[in-house]
Scaffold this motif. Structure first.
Motif, PDB file in Angstrom:
ATOM      1  N   PHE A  90       6.495  -8.972  -1.432  1.00 60.68           N
ATOM      2  CA  PHE A  90       5.675  -9.368   0.029  1.00 60.68           C
ATOM      3  C   PHE A  90       4.872 -10.667  -0.137  1.00 60.68           C
ATOM      4  O   PHE A  90       5.006 -11.661   0.685  1.00 60.68           O
ATOM      5  N   GLU A  91       4.693 -10.907  -1.490  1.00 62.89           N
ATOM      6  CA  GLU A  91       3.536 -12.164  -1.476  1.00 62.89           C
ATOM      7  C   GLU A  91       4.606 -13.392  -1.907  1.00 62.89           C
ATOM      8  O   GLU A  91       4.176 -14.498  -1.632  1.00 62.89           O
ATOM      9  N   LYS A  92       5.810 -13.191  -2.202  1.00 61.13           N
ATOM     10  CA  LYS A  92       6.687 -14.205  -2.120  1.00 61.13           C
ATOM     11  C   LYS A  92       7.163 -14.565  -0.932  1.00 61.13           C
ATOM     12  O   LYS A  92       7.328 -15.896  -0.502  1.00 61.13           O
ATOM     13  N   ARG A  93       7.037 -13.710   0.084  1.00 58.69           N
ATOM     14  CA  ARG A  93       7.592 -14.076   1.507  1.00 58.69           C
ATOM     15  C   ARG A  93       6.619 -14.467   2.255  1.00 58.69           C
ATOM     16  O   ARG A  93       6.658 -15.480   3.302  1.00 58.69           O
ATOM     17  N   PHE A  94       5.128 -14.093   2.012  1.00 60.38           N
ATOM     18  CA  PHE A  94       3.983 -14.633   2.841  1.00 60.38           C
ATOM     19  C   PHE A  94       3.103 -15.221   1.674  1.00 60.38           C
ATOM     20  O   PHE A  94       2.538 -14.420   0.910  1.00 60.38           O
ATOM     21  N   THR A  95       2.927 -16.588   1.771  1.00 59.16           N
ATOM     22  CA  THR A  95       2.264 -17.445   0.863  1.00 59.16           C
ATOM     23  C   THR A  95       0.857 -17.766   1.396  1.00 59.16           C
ATOM     24  O   THR A  95      -0.072 -18.121   0.536  1.00 59.16           O
ATOM     25  N   LEU A 151       2.577   4.089  19.545  1.00 57.85           N
ATOM     26  CA  LEU A 151       3.215   4.528  18.446  1.00 57.85           C
ATOM     27  C   LEU A 151       4.308   3.234  17.863  1.00 57.85           C
ATOM     28  O   LEU A 151       4.366   2.893  16.728  1.00 57.85           O
ATOM     29  N   ARG A 152       4.995   3.106  19.276  1.00 58.07           N
ATOM     30  CA  ARG A 152       6.076   2.074  18.783  1.00 58.07           C
ATOM     31  C   ARG A 152       5.600   0.651  18.581  1.00 58.07           C
ATOM     32  O   ARG A 152       6.020   0.100  17.468  1.00 58.07           O
ATOM     33  N   ILE A 153       4.699   0.131  19.238  1.00 56.91           N
ATOM     34  CA  ILE A 153       3.907  -1.029  18.720  1.00 56.91           C
ATOM     35  C   ILE A 153       3.411  -0.910  17.386  1.00 56.91           C
ATOM     36  O   ILE A 153       3.521  -1.888  16.634  1.00 56.91           O
ATOM     37  N   ILE A 154       2.687   0.146  16.723  1.00 52.97           N
ATOM     38  CA  ILE A 154       1.962   0.148  15.855  1.00 52.97           C
ATOM     39  C   ILE A 154       3.033   0.223  14.574  1.00 52.97           C
ATOM     40  O   ILE A 154       2.902  -0.683  13.594  1.00 52.97           O
ATOM     41  N   PHE A 155       4.283   1.061  14.669  1.00 54.51           N
ATOM     42  CA  PHE A 155       5.131   1.030  13.504  1.00 54.51           C
ATOM     43  C   PHE A 155       5.946  -0.099  13.613  1.00 54.51           C
ATOM     44  O   PHE A 155       6.467  -0.641  12.689  1.00 54.51           O
ATOM     45  N   GLY A 156       6.199  -0.465  15.017  1.00 58.84           N
ATOM     46  CA  GLY A 156       7.024  -1.973  15.143  1.00 58.84           C
ATOM     47  C   GLY A 156       6.458  -3.084  14.294  1.00 58.84           C
ATOM     48  O   GLY A 156       7.171  -3.865  13.773  1.00 58.84           O
ATOM     49  N   THR A 157       5.057  -3.029  14.423  1.00 60.08           N
ATOM     50  CA  THR A 157       4.437  -4.279  13.577  1.00 60.08           C
ATOM     51  C   THR A 157       4.486  -3.962  12.240  1.00 60.08           C
ATOM     52  O   THR A 157       4.694  -5.067  11.603  1.00 60.08           O
ATOM     53  N   VAL A 158       4.296  -2.870  11.777  1.00 60.72           N
ATOM     54  CA  VAL A 158       4.496  -2.645  10.388  1.00 60.72           C
ATOM     55  C   VAL A 158       5.878  -3.283   9.759  1.00 60.72           C
ATOM     56  O   VAL A 158       5.886  -3.828   8.755  1.00 60.72           O
ATOM     57  N   HIS A 159       6.991  -2.705  10.419  1.00 61.59           N
ATOM     58  CA  HIS A 159       8.202  -2.841  10.011  1.00 61.59           C
ATOM     59  C   HIS A 159       8.660  -4.285  10.283  1.00 61.59           C
ATOM     60  O   HIS A 159       9.656  -5.062   9.440  1.00 61.59           O
ATOM     61  N   SER A 160       7.970  -5.117  11.038  1.00 61.47           N
ATOM     62  CA  SER A 160       8.372  -6.495  11.205  1.00 61.47           C
ATOM     63  C   SER A 160       7.983  -7.370  10.070  1.00 61.47           C
ATOM     64  O   SER A 160       8.245  -8.545  10.044  1.00 61.47           O
ATOM     65  N   PHE A 161       6.750  -6.654   9.075  1.00 56.93           N
ATOM     66  CA  PHE A 161       6.641  -7.593   8.186  1.00 56.93           C
ATOM     67  C   PHE A 161       7.539  -7.236   6.763  1.00 56.93           C
ATOM     68  O   PHE A 161       7.225  -7.366   5.756  1.00 56.93           O
ATOM     69  N   THR A 176      -9.264  -9.567  -0.708  1.00 56.68           N
ATOM     70  CA  THR A 176      -8.875 -10.910  -0.268  1.00 56.68           C
ATOM     71  C   THR A 176      -7.385 -11.396  -0.604  1.00 56.68           C
ATOM     72  O   THR A 176      -6.898 -12.422  -0.359  1.00 56.68           O
ATOM     73  N   SER A 177      -6.846 -10.452  -1.305  1.00 60.86           N
ATOM     74  CA  SER A 177      -5.200 -10.853  -1.615  1.00 60.86           C
ATOM     75  C   SER A 177      -4.358 -11.018  -0.399  1.00 60.86           C
ATOM     76  O   SER A 177      -4.750 -10.237   0.638  1.00 60.86           O
ATOM     77  N   ILE A 178      -3.263 -11.779  -0.318  1.00 64.23           N
ATOM     78  CA  ILE A 178      -2.489 -11.882   0.807  1.00 64.23           C
ATOM     79  C   ILE A 178      -1.906 -10.550   1.118  1.00 64.23           C
ATOM     80  O   ILE A 178      -1.928 -10.345   2.395  1.00 64.23           O
ATOM     81  N   TYR A 179      -1.571  -9.654   0.225  1.00 67.69           N
ATOM     82  CA  TYR A 179      -1.157  -8.313   0.676  1.00 67.69           C
ATOM     83  C   TYR A 179      -2.156  -7.554   1.410  1.00 67.69           C
ATOM     84  O   TYR A 179      -1.825  -6.926   2.621  1.00 67.69           O
ATOM     85  N   ASN A 180      -3.367  -7.443   0.809  1.00 65.81           N
ATOM     86  CA  ASN A 180      -4.307  -6.578   1.428  1.00 65.81           C
ATOM     87  C   ASN A 180      -4.914  -7.293   2.878  1.00 65.81           C
ATOM     88  O   ASN A 180      -5.310  -6.507   3.657  1.00 65.81           O
ATOM     89  N   GLU A 181      -4.743  -8.694   2.803  1.00 63.70           N
ATOM     90  CA  GLU A 181      -5.230  -9.198   4.232  1.00 63.70           C
ATOM     91  C   GLU A 181      -4.451  -8.905   5.127  1.00 63.70           C
ATOM     92  O   GLU A 181      -4.535  -8.867   6.309  1.00 63.70           O
ATOM     93  N   ALA A 182      -3.002  -9.033   4.845  1.00 61.58           N
ATOM     94  CA  ALA A 182      -2.053  -8.646   5.811  1.00 61.58           C
ATOM     95  C   ALA A 182      -2.420  -7.248   6.348  1.00 61.58           C
ATOM     96  O   ALA A 182      -2.075  -7.097   7.471  1.00 61.58           O
ATOM     97  N   HIS A 183      -2.614  -6.244   5.419  1.00 59.81           N
ATOM     98  CA  HIS A 183      -2.451  -4.898   5.875  1.00 59.81           C
ATOM     99  C   HIS A 183      -3.961  -4.739   6.923  1.00 59.81           C
ATOM    100  O   HIS A 183      -3.987  -4.149   7.646  1.00 59.81           O
ATOM    101  N   GLU A 184      -5.001  -5.663   6.365  1.00 64.43           N
ATOM    102  CA  GLU A 184      -6.312  -5.577   7.457  1.00 64.43           C
ATOM    103  C   GLU A 184      -6.054  -6.174   8.674  1.00 64.43           C
ATOM    104  O   GLU A 184      -6.202  -5.660   9.644  1.00 64.43           O
ATOM    105  N   ALA A 185      -5.161  -7.233   8.812  1.00 65.25           N
ATOM    106  CA  ALA A 185      -4.817  -7.778   9.836  1.00 65.25           C
ATOM    107  C   ALA A 185      -4.015  -6.970  10.783  1.00 65.25           C
ATOM    108  O   ALA A 185      -3.955  -6.893  11.846  1.00 65.25           O
ATOM    109  N   ILE A 186      -3.182  -6.297  10.068  1.00 70.45           N
ATOM    110  CA  ILE A 186      -1.919  -5.317  10.969  1.00 70.45           C
ATOM    111  C   ILE A 186      -3.115  -4.174  11.406  1.00 70.45           C
ATOM    112  O   ILE A 186      -2.751  -3.775  12.856  1.00 70.45           O
ATOM    113  N   ALA A 187      -3.679  -3.687  10.847  1.00 70.55           N
ATOM    114  CA  ALA A 187      -4.713  -2.373  11.361  1.00 70.55           C
ATOM    115  C   ALA A 187      -5.574  -2.789  12.267  1.00 70.55           C
ATOM    116  O   ALA A 187      -5.547  -2.311  13.580  1.00 70.55           O
TER     117      ALA A 187
END
Length: 446
Positions: A90-95, A151-161, A176-187
């Motif tokens: 994940f962190e290779k794809r999202f820097t 639910l479609r929007i919720i899971f669609g967002t998760v899978h789009s990453f 504050t890691s990229i991975y965890n910040e992304a999960h916070e932003a998604i939520a």
């Protein structure tokens, strides 16, 4: 209140802390030290009473949304941690966080959503299946009310990453890691979209709080990085501790409810205050565990007097005999409670009440306790006659009804006979004990 017994005095000395440090410092023997500030369990923890009153529905809806994302449907579920390979990929794809927010802001026109329809439907079906299997869970019921378009929007967002599931790294990762910040932003982003579609109206949330980004981040980190992380960390140290804690909490709530029902019945029937005190504390009530056949097993409480246990059983039978009048509805459905077939005792049923009538205790159990424990009950009243006198109708006719008579009359006719069975410390024994404690703690005069 019953009068204090003349043969003993209160074990609590006025002004004594029990540690001896206060007296030593007042004489200048030990220099005073500053008490260290109490640290919270997490820097992300929000203290009770610090949030607006009208935020409760919004907060509950947001926490339900996070449980939905995390697939943490019941109170006993423990979140699954992501693999190291998944995080590295994940962190290779999202820097940077700009990459994350770029996908979120362009989500409505993002082709990744249309390409993940099959995965979205699979996630949706798995969620519905789990909610159906956990039908008694309040969280499962609340999640099952979220409409499919949300639910479609919720899971669609998760899978789009490129994520198969929403799994923040709360064990080894930082907030504050990229991975965890992304999960916070998604939520937060998916909650805003779902709430705008009225997906959580059953919580009656105040949707004006959607405009407060700082507050939403605080709520997220309080729930994920304080509450859930605390559970996960404890579970790692003591496997099974969380499920046990949830079961014990449920058992204690059942105790409170049963104690309230018994107390209400005794008050309506005009019982004396000393008898009411038998049921005022939840610690006086046996806890229960689920009976596979329905209802609950009553766990043994070895500290309790069998006379009191019998009194409670009769009391419950009388409570359930109260008829309902026409058009009157039963306000609650009380599950059956039967003694455990193996007479087992749970961990919390071993606890004893700190304030109750003396005869709540089994005499042999009480007399085996250390003096420092027995001394706490020197002024506790006697609530009931001994077992032989409770059902002695001739005695009741001659001296009166023990349930309503004043304490002095009760003690003369019933209570003193019960009191003789207990080894209550005398004033001299308590004084000797306190003197020995003071000496051990360095409080003797120099």
């Amino acid at each position: 209140m019953p009068p204090s017994r003349s043969k003993s005095s209160s074990p609590r000395k006025s002004g004594s802390s029990g540690t001896g440090s206060g007296s030593s410092r007042s004489r200048g023997i030990v220099p005073p030290t500053e008490k260290p500030a109490k640290l919270t369990s997490s820097v992300h923890h929000i203290k009770k009473g610090t949030l607006p009153d009208d935020l409760e529905g919004f907060k509950s809806a947001f926490e339900c949304h996070i449980r939905l994302l995390w697939n943490v449907i019941t109170n006993t579920d423990i979140p699954i941690s992501p693999s190291e390979n998944l995080i590295e990929d994940f962190e290779k794809r999202f820097t940077s966080s700009h990459n994350v927010h770029g996908i979120l802001h362009g989500f409505e026109n993002n082709a990744a959503y249309r390409g993940s329809d099959a995965a979205v439907l699979q996630s949706l079906r798995e969620l519905r299946r789990k909610c159906s299997a956990e039908g008694t869970s309040r969280t499962a019921k609340n999640i099952s009310r979220v409409p499919e378009n949300a639910l479609r929007i919720i899971f669609g967002t998760v899978h789009s990453f490129g994520l198969a599931a929403w799994r923040p790294d709360i064990v080894c990762g930082s907030v504050t890691s990229i991975y965890n910040e992304a999960h916070e932003a998604i939520a937060i982003w998916t909650f805003e979209k779902a709430a705008a579609l009225f997906a959580y109206t059953h919580f009656q949330p105040n949707l004006t709080y959607l405009q407060d980004a700082a507050l939403m981040q605080r709520l997220y980190r309080n729930f994920v990085w304080s509450y859930i992380k605390g559970i996960v960390d404890k579970e790692a140290k003591e496997p099974g501790s969380h499920k046990r804690a949830v079961q014990e909490n449920r058992a204690y709530k059942n105790r409170q409810e049963l104690a309230f029902r018994r107390l209400a019945f005794l008050k309506r029937e005009g019982f004396n205050a000393r008898i009411l005190s038998l049921v005022e504390s939840p610690e006086c009530v046996s806890d229960s565990e689920d009976n596979p056949a329905g209802g609950f097993w009553i766990m043994r409480k070895k500290a309790r007097n069998p006379t009191i246990t019998h009194f409670f059983r009769q009391l419950d039978q009388e409570r359930k005999k109260v008829p309902l009048f026409r058009k009157q509805r039963q306000h609650y459905s009380e599950a059956s409670r039967e003694p455990h077939p193996e007479n087992l005792e749970s961990r919390i049923s071993e606890r004893i009440p700190s304030d109750c009538p003396l005869d709540w205790f089994d005499p042999n159990y009480f007399n085996s306790l250390p003096l420092q424990i027995r001394a706490q009950f020197v002024n506790s009243p006697i609530a009931l006659p001994c077992a032989e006198d409770i059902n002695n109708e001739e005695l009741h006719k001659s001296v009166g009804d023990y349930r309503t008579m004043d304490y002095e009359t009760f003690m003369q006719n019933f209570g003193n006979r019960v009191l003789e069975m207990y080894n209550v410390p005398t004033a001299e024994e308590i004084a000797a004990y306190e003197e020995a404690e003071a000496e051990l703690n360095g409080e003797t005069d120099l």
